[in-house]
Write a protein that holds these residues in place. Sequence first.
Motif, PDB file in Angstrom:
ATOM      1  N   MET A 180       0.849  -1.161   0.000  1.00  9.85           N
ATOM      2  CA  MET A 180       0.000   0.000   0.000  1.00  9.85           C
ATOM      3  C   MET A 180       0.902   1.234   0.000  1.00  9.85           C
ATOM      4  O   MET A 180       1.855   1.311   0.766  1.00  9.85           O
ATOM      5  N   SER A 181       0.575   2.174  -0.855  1.00 17.51           N
ATOM      6  CA  SER A 181       1.397   3.371  -0.975  1.00 17.51           C
ATOM      7  C   SER A 181       1.132   4.326   0.188  1.00 17.51           C
ATOM      8  O   SER A 181       0.155   4.185   0.927  1.00 17.51           O
ATOM      9  N   THR A 182       2.004   5.289   0.343  1.00 21.05           N
ATOM     10  CA  THR A 182       1.814   6.270   1.414  1.00 21.05           C
ATOM     11  C   THR A 182       0.593   7.144   1.145  1.00 21.05           C
ATOM     12  O   THR A 182      -0.079   7.571   2.081  1.00 21.05           O
ATOM     13  N   PHE A 183       0.308   7.377  -0.141  1.00 18.66           N
ATOM     14  CA  PHE A 183      -0.884   8.150  -0.494  1.00 18.66           C
ATOM     15  C   PHE A 183      -2.153   7.409  -0.073  1.00 18.66           C
ATOM     16  O   PHE A 183      -3.086   7.993   0.483  1.00 18.66           O
ATOM     17  N   ALA A 184      -2.169   6.097  -0.300  1.00 18.76           N
ATOM     18  CA  ALA A 184      -3.325   5.287   0.089  1.00 18.76           C
ATOM     19  C   ALA A 184      -3.456   5.222   1.609  1.00 18.76           C
ATOM     20  O   ALA A 184      -4.570   5.271   2.145  1.00 18.76           O
ATOM     21  N   LYS A 185      -2.346   5.127   2.300  1.00 20.54           N
ATOM     22  CA  LYS A 185      -2.386   5.117   3.766  1.00 20.54           C
ATOM     23  C   LYS A 185      -2.924   6.431   4.308  1.00 20.54           C
ATOM     24  O   LYS A 185      -3.714   6.450   5.253  1.00 20.54           O
ATOM     25  N   GLY A 186      -2.508   7.540   3.710  1.00 17.35           N
ATOM     26  CA  GLY A 186      -3.004   8.846   4.136  1.00 17.35           C
ATOM     27  C   GLY A 186      -4.501   8.987   3.894  1.00 17.35           C
ATOM     28  O   GLY A 186      -5.234   9.530   4.738  1.00 17.35           O
ATOM     29  N   LEU A 187      -4.971   8.495   2.758  1.00 12.46           N
ATOM     30  CA  LEU A 187      -6.408   8.551   2.470  1.00 12.46           C
ATOM     31  C   LEU A 187      -7.201   7.667   3.422  1.00 12.46           C
ATOM     32  O   LEU A 187      -8.309   8.025   3.837  1.00 12.46           O
ATOM     33  N   LEU A 188      -6.634   6.522   3.790  1.00 10.61           N
ATOM     34  CA  LEU A 188      -7.309   5.647   4.739  1.00 10.61           C
ATOM     35  C   LEU A 188      -7.430   6.314   6.104  1.00 10.61           C
ATOM     36  O   LEU A 188      -8.487   6.256   6.742  1.00 10.61           O
TER      37      LEU A 188
ATOM     38  N   LEU B  78      -9.510   3.960  -5.301  1.00  5.97           N
ATOM     39  CA  LEU B  78      -8.861   4.311  -6.560  1.00  5.97           C
ATOM     40  C   LEU B  78      -7.342   4.217  -6.442  1.00  5.97           C
ATOM     41  O   LEU B  78      -6.667   3.716  -7.343  1.00  5.97           O
ATOM     42  N   ALA B  79      -6.786   4.678  -5.322  1.00  7.49           N
ATOM     43  CA  ALA B  79      -5.336   4.596  -5.115  1.00  7.49           C
ATOM     44  C   ALA B  79      -4.886   3.147  -5.017  1.00  7.49           C
ATOM     45  O   ALA B  79      -3.805   2.798  -5.499  1.00  7.49           O
ATOM     46  N   LEU B  80      -5.705   2.291  -4.414  1.00  2.58           N
ATOM     47  CA  LEU B  80      -5.347   0.873  -4.353  1.00  2.58           C
ATOM     48  C   LEU B  80      -5.359   0.233  -5.731  1.00  2.58           C
ATOM     49  O   LEU B  80      -4.480  -0.562  -6.067  1.00  2.58           O
ATOM     50  N   VAL B  81      -6.354   0.583  -6.538  1.00  2.00           N
ATOM     51  CA  VAL B  81      -6.445   0.011  -7.886  1.00  2.00           C
ATOM     52  C   VAL B  81      -5.289   0.482  -8.743  1.00  2.00           C
ATOM     53  O   VAL B  81      -4.661  -0.318  -9.455  1.00  2.00           O
ATOM     54  N   ILE B  82      -4.980   1.755  -8.689  1.00  2.00           N
ATOM     55  CA  ILE B  82      -3.881   2.292  -9.496  1.00  2.00           C
ATOM     56  C   ILE B  82      -2.546   1.717  -9.021  1.00  2.00           C
ATOM     57  O   ILE B  82      -1.693   1.357  -9.826  1.00  2.00           O
ATOM     58  N   GLY B  83      -2.363   1.592  -7.731  1.00  2.00           N
ATOM     59  CA  GLY B  83      -1.130   1.033  -7.197  1.00  2.00           C
ATOM     60  C   GLY B  83      -0.954  -0.428  -7.558  1.00  2.00           C
ATOM     61  O   GLY B  83       0.160  -0.923  -7.713  1.00  2.00           O
ATOM     62  N   ARG B  84      -2.044  -1.136  -7.713  1.00  2.00           N
ATOM     63  CA  ARG B  84      -1.990  -2.549  -8.065  1.00  2.00           C
ATOM     64  C   ARG B  84      -1.707  -2.738  -9.547  1.00  2.00           C
ATOM     65  O   ARG B  84      -1.025  -3.658  -9.948  1.00  2.00           O
TER      66      ARG B  84
END
Length: 59
Positions: free
Chosen positions: A1-9, A44-50
């Motif tokens: 999981m990216s840092t951007f996704a963690k921040g959004l979570l 969306l960040a999870l899908v793009i990161g994957r």
Amino acid sequence: MSTFAKGLLILAILSGALSLLLPESSFSSLPQIACGTFCGLFVLALVIGRRIKFDPVLR
């Protein structure tokens, strides 16, 4: 999981908790809208990161 996704979570969890803690007033729907927006962006960040992965092994 990216840092951007963690921040959004984290933002989604905080805004969800804030919507539960605020009393019913004219601004009570703002944290719910923010929570929905942050959850959507998180997915969306999870899908793009994957989807975008770097494969160092070239075949």
